[in-house]
Scaffold this motif. Sequence first.
Motif, short mmCIF file in Angstrom:
data_model
loop_
_atom_site.label_atom_id
_atom_site.label_comp_id
_atom_site.label_asym_id
_atom_site.label_seq_id
_atom_site.Cartn_x
_atom_site.Cartn_y
_atom_site.Cartn_z
N GLU A 147 -2.35 -1.55 12.70
CA GLU A 147 -2.43 -2.50 11.58
C GLU A 147 -3.01 -1.83 10.35
O GLU A 147 -2.51 -2.01 9.22
N ARG A 148 -4.08 -1.06 10.52
CA ARG A 148 -4.72 -0.39 9.38
C ARG A 148 -3.79 0.63 8.74
O ARG A 148 -3.73 0.74 7.51
N ILE A 149 -3.07 1.39 9.56
CA ILE A 149 -2.11 2.37 9.03
C ILE A 149 -1.03 1.67 8.22
O ILE A 149 -0.64 2.11 7.13
N MET A 150 -0.53 0.55 8.76
CA MET A 150 0.53 -0.19 8.07
C MET A 150 0.03 -0.75 6.75
O MET A 150 0.77 -0.78 5.75
N LYS A 151 -1.22 -1.20 6.70
CA LYS A 151 -1.79 -1.71 5.45
C LYS A 151 -1.89 -0.60 4.41
O LYS A 151 -1.60 -0.81 3.22
N GLU A 152 -2.31 0.58 4.85
CA GLU A 152 -2.39 1.72 3.94
C GLU A 152 -1.01 2.09 3.41
O GLU A 152 -0.84 2.39 2.22
N ASN A 153 -0.02 2.08 4.30
CA ASN A 153 1.35 2.40 3.88
C ASN A 153 1.85 1.41 2.84
O ASN A 153 2.48 1.79 1.85
#
Length: 205
Positions: A133-139
């Motif tokens: 989830e955190r990676i997707m938010k950064e993306n």
Amino acid sequence: MFKKLAADALGLSDIGKVIEPQDYDKTEADDYVLHEKGEKIYFIIKTKADEYCFTNLALIHVDGDSAVSKKRTLKRYDYKYNTIYNVSLETAGTIDLDVEIKFVIGEKVFSIDINKSYAEKIKDLYKSLISIERIMKENDKHKNYMLDSLDYATKTLSSQGFSQTQSPSESFKEITEYTNSWLNSMSDQYSNEDFGHVFDLYLKN
């Protein structure tokens, strides 16, 4: 028979268990994993009605109508096209029989009850999903920056006009080709298809 009906009425029949790696090939979900494309199973939760198979590329949901029906519907949620968010974990209290992991993928809300004997394993799955989830938010944040940059560049170019050494059609073609190439490059950079590295970090199979 009475015990079975009582369990169904209380929802206990649909409390899941975690499948061990050596038994992945005994599940229905395994038949739909894209092994030929390098897809790998990392975690499977199985209830009497459903299977939830987390791979490096997607969530594969074998959706059962009920605990007594043999009818199944296969649903696949590729991480590349479905954002994971609102991940949460409800731990078991003193008298609770289960833990509950909740998340949204794409537009689908999942709430999965698992026998509390698997609580430690579910914590590792939670860590994996929250990290994704955190990676997707950064993306998503970088994609927004990318679009803002493109908008700024477009407005700047419009105010300056076309190159004096090229015809308008040549300038337009050059700009279009460059923009397309740049967008594809940025999209690839900020779109993850494979999250195997995240599952490898937290899941000890």
